[in-house]
Scaffold this active site. Structure first.
Site, mmCIF file in Angstrom:
data_model
loop_
_atom_site.group_PDB
_atom_site.id
_atom_site.type_symbol
_atom_site.label_atom_id
_atom_site.label_comp_id
_atom_site.label_asym_id
_atom_site.label_seq_id
_atom_site.Cartn_x
_atom_site.Cartn_y
_atom_site.Cartn_z
ATOM 1 N N ARG A 134 0.841 -1.214 0.000
ATOM 2 C CA ARG A 134 0.000 0.000 0.000
ATOM 3 C C ARG A 134 0.872 1.259 0.000
ATOM 4 O O ARG A 134 0.544 2.255 -0.640
ATOM 5 C CB ARG A 134 -0.986 -0.040 1.177
ATOM 6 C CG ARG A 134 -1.992 -1.161 0.920
ATOM 7 C CD ARG A 134 -3.107 -1.305 1.907
ATOM 8 N NE ARG A 134 -3.823 -2.540 1.534
ATOM 9 C CZ ARG A 134 -4.580 -3.260 2.329
ATOM 10 N NH1 ARG A 134 -4.790 -2.867 3.563
ATOM 11 N NH2 ARG A 134 -5.161 -4.354 1.903
ATOM 12 N N GLU B 103 -12.635 -14.514 11.145
ATOM 13 C CA GLU B 103 -12.793 -13.826 9.866
ATOM 14 C C GLU B 103 -12.701 -14.780 8.675
ATOM 15 O O GLU B 103 -11.609 -15.041 8.170
ATOM 16 C CB GLU B 103 -11.727 -12.725 9.709
ATOM 17 C CG GLU B 103 -11.871 -11.947 8.400
ATOM 18 C CD GLU B 103 -10.849 -10.829 8.224
ATOM 19 O OE1 GLU B 103 -9.927 -10.712 9.048
ATOM 20 O OE2 GLU B 103 -10.981 -10.072 7.238
ATOM 21 N N LYS C 149 -16.324 -11.825 11.886
ATOM 22 C CA LYS C 149 -15.936 -10.755 10.960
ATOM 23 C C LYS C 149 -16.085 -11.292 9.536
ATOM 24 O O LYS C 149 -15.152 -11.830 8.955
ATOM 25 C CB LYS C 149 -14.480 -10.343 11.241
ATOM 26 C CG LYS C 149 -13.920 -9.337 10.245
ATOM 27 C CD LYS C 149 -12.649 -8.687 10.744
ATOM 28 C CE LYS C 149 -12.033 -7.809 9.655
ATOM 29 N NZ LYS C 149 -10.974 -6.935 10.150
ATOM 30 N N SER D 149 -14.083 -4.633 5.125
ATOM 31 C CA SER D 149 -14.510 -3.821 3.973
ATOM 32 C C SER D 149 -14.110 -4.456 2.640
ATOM 33 O O SER D 149 -14.799 -4.268 1.636
ATOM 34 C CB SER D 149 -13.998 -2.387 4.082
ATOM 35 O OG SER D 149 -12.603 -2.299 4.105
ATOM 36 N N GLY D 150 -13.018 -5.169 2.604
ATOM 37 C CA GLY D 150 -12.700 -6.029 1.464
ATOM 38 C C GLY D 150 -12.436 -5.363 0.134
ATOM 39 O O GLY D 150 -12.573 -6.007 -0.907
ATOM 40 N N GLY D 151 -12.141 -4.066 0.120
ATOM 41 C CA GLY D 151 -11.853 -3.417 -1.147
ATOM 42 C C GLY D 151 -13.029 -2.610 -1.693
ATOM 43 O O GLY D 151 -12.960 -2.053 -2.794
ATOM 44 N N ARG E 212 -9.081 -0.920 5.034
ATOM 45 C CA ARG E 212 -9.005 0.045 3.922
ATOM 46 C C ARG E 212 -10.099 1.110 3.973
ATOM 47 O O ARG E 212 -9.835 2.282 3.722
ATOM 48 C CB ARG E 212 -9.054 -0.706 2.582
ATOM 49 C CG ARG E 212 -7.754 -1.345 2.228
ATOM 50 C CD ARG E 212 -7.909 -2.381 1.135
ATOM 51 N NE ARG E 212 -8.519 -3.602 1.620
ATOM 52 C CZ ARG E 212 -8.741 -4.683 0.894
ATOM 53 N NH1 ARG E 212 -8.404 -4.684 -0.389
ATOM 54 N NH2 ARG E 212 -9.275 -5.760 1.408
HETATM 55 P P1 13P Z 1 -10.360 -4.560 4.883
HETATM 56 O O1 13P Z 1 -11.414 -3.798 5.635
HETATM 57 O O2 13P Z 1 -9.396 -3.702 4.138
HETATM 58 O O3 13P Z 1 -10.936 -5.688 4.094
HETATM 59 O O4 13P Z 1 -9.458 -5.253 5.983
HETATM 60 C C1 13P Z 1 -10.061 -5.928 7.001
HETATM 61 C C2 13P Z 1 -9.145 -6.939 7.514
HETATM 62 O O5 13P Z 1 -8.836 -6.951 8.679
HETATM 63 C C3 13P Z 1 -8.608 -7.932 6.590
HETATM 64 O O6 13P Z 1 -8.067 -8.977 7.323
#
Ligand code: 13P
Length: 340
Positions: free
Chosen positions: A33, A177, A219, A261-263, A294
């Site tokens: 990043r 998660e 999550k 959030s996943g992108g 993110r």
């Molecule tokens: P994002 O919200 O960017 O998907 O990251 C969450 C996270 O902890 C990924 O493991």
């Protein structure tokens, strides 16, 4: 096992309108990043960036817990104050990522399994001694031609459950998660079906490993069409589909669901979480919260760009995103909040 303490910590993580800040990018991910923004990929810049985050004024108003990476949990502010102390003083519960990353799953081209169980018991004891009260482990499930396979889903669900059991033994709340990733051109319905299958398997395995549901946080991903799918449903349909999937699969004993959030763009992540709370909040057994990396951090990182004269502006952007997501938990987020 101190069940009461585990349950209290889990509840505090999703209390009120607050949510989690994931700032646990591994060195590799953080560097990636940084590289995109031209920020030097060194320990010193990673430390400075994490200092910017943990010293953001007012962060504790919106953030209940922060997930750290091993490098970060040992770091200090420039004046020597440990990051952990700064977080605790801001009313933010410290957490720690404990998986060691998703690796190719043997015999399953295109699929991954998350590693990190070896030696985990001892690492958890050490993190708990340092002051962490919860932990995170991320499994990655991809959608594509013939995938995910049952073997991939089961291997990941089993590892998540083994991790969660060890966390609870050590007095840490597991943030479980299982991420169905957005990459691909699959339709919303496919993501629904895969997410449903994954969550069913994860909760079967959690039960088999005697994980106490009251002392964990889920999550998950939101249920979304693939990034390159030509049909992109509106916010309300995404909210309905996601909640329908969770109602079918997540036991009522789980205190909270904190989405990754996943992108997604920051705005869409807030808008979708908001729509779920507007439409369903009063009828759900669990809190619907956030655990974004993110979608909270990206605007701030893009302003900072490694330049210390931008720290205040970057902190304002971070605080703003945290506030937007708090508003989304209350069902009070709207587009006008983005016009500052
Ligand atoms: P994002 O919200 O960017 O998907 O990251 C969450 C996270 O902890 C990924 O493991």
């Amino acid at each position: 096992m101190n069940l009461q303490r585990l349950t209290e910590t889990a509840r505090s993580l999703v209390a009120g309108a607050k949510g989690l800040l994931a700032m646990d990018e591994s060195t590799g991910t953080c560097n990636k990043r940084f590289a995109i923004l031209g920020i030097p990929q060194t320990e010193a810049f990673r430390r400075a960036y994490r200092e910017l985050i943990v010293t953001t004024p007012g962060l504790g108003e919106c953030i209940s817990g922060a997930i750290l990476f091993d490098e970060t949990i040992h770091q200090q502010k420039e004046d020597g104050t440990p990051f952990l102390k700064i977080l605790v003083e801001a009313g933010i519960i410290p957490g720690i990522k404990v998986d060691t990353g998703a690796k190719e799953l043997a015999g399953h081209p295109g699929e991954k399994v998350t590693e990190g169980l070896d030696g985990l018991r001892d690492r958890l004891v050490e993190y708990s001694r340092l002051g962490a009260r919860f932990a995170k482990w991320r499994a990655v499930i991809a959608i594509g031609e013939g995938i995910p396979s049952q073997g991939c889903i089961e291997a990941n669900a089993h590892a998540l459950a083994r991790y969660a059991g060890l966390c609870q033994e050590a007095g840490l709340v597991p943030v479980v998660e299982p991420e169905v990733i957005m990459e691909g051109n699959h339709m919303l319905e496919q993501c629904f079906n895969v997410t449903e299958r994954v969550l069913r398997t994860v909760f079967d395995q959690l039960y088999a490993q005697r994980v106490v549901l009251e002392g964990m946080i889920l999550k998950p991903n939101m249920v979304l069409p693939g990034l390159t799918c030509s049909t992109q449903e509106g916010v309300e349909e995404i909210a309905d589909t996601t909640v329908r999937c969770l109602l079918r699969t997540v036991p009522a004993a789980v205190p909270g669901i904190a989405f990754l959030s996943g992108g997604q763009s920051s705005e869409l992540a807030s808008a979708r979480l908001n729509a779920m709370n507007v439409r369903f909040k009063s009828r759900l057994p669990w809190a619907l919260a956030f655990s974004f990396a993110r979608a909270i951090q990206q605007p701030a990182m893009a302003i900072w760009k490694g330049d210390n004269t931008h720290v205040l502006a970057a902190q304002q952007a971070l605080y703003h995103r945290a506030q937007c997501n708090c508003a989304a938990r209350r069902g009070e987020y709207n587009a006008a909040m983005e016009k500052r």
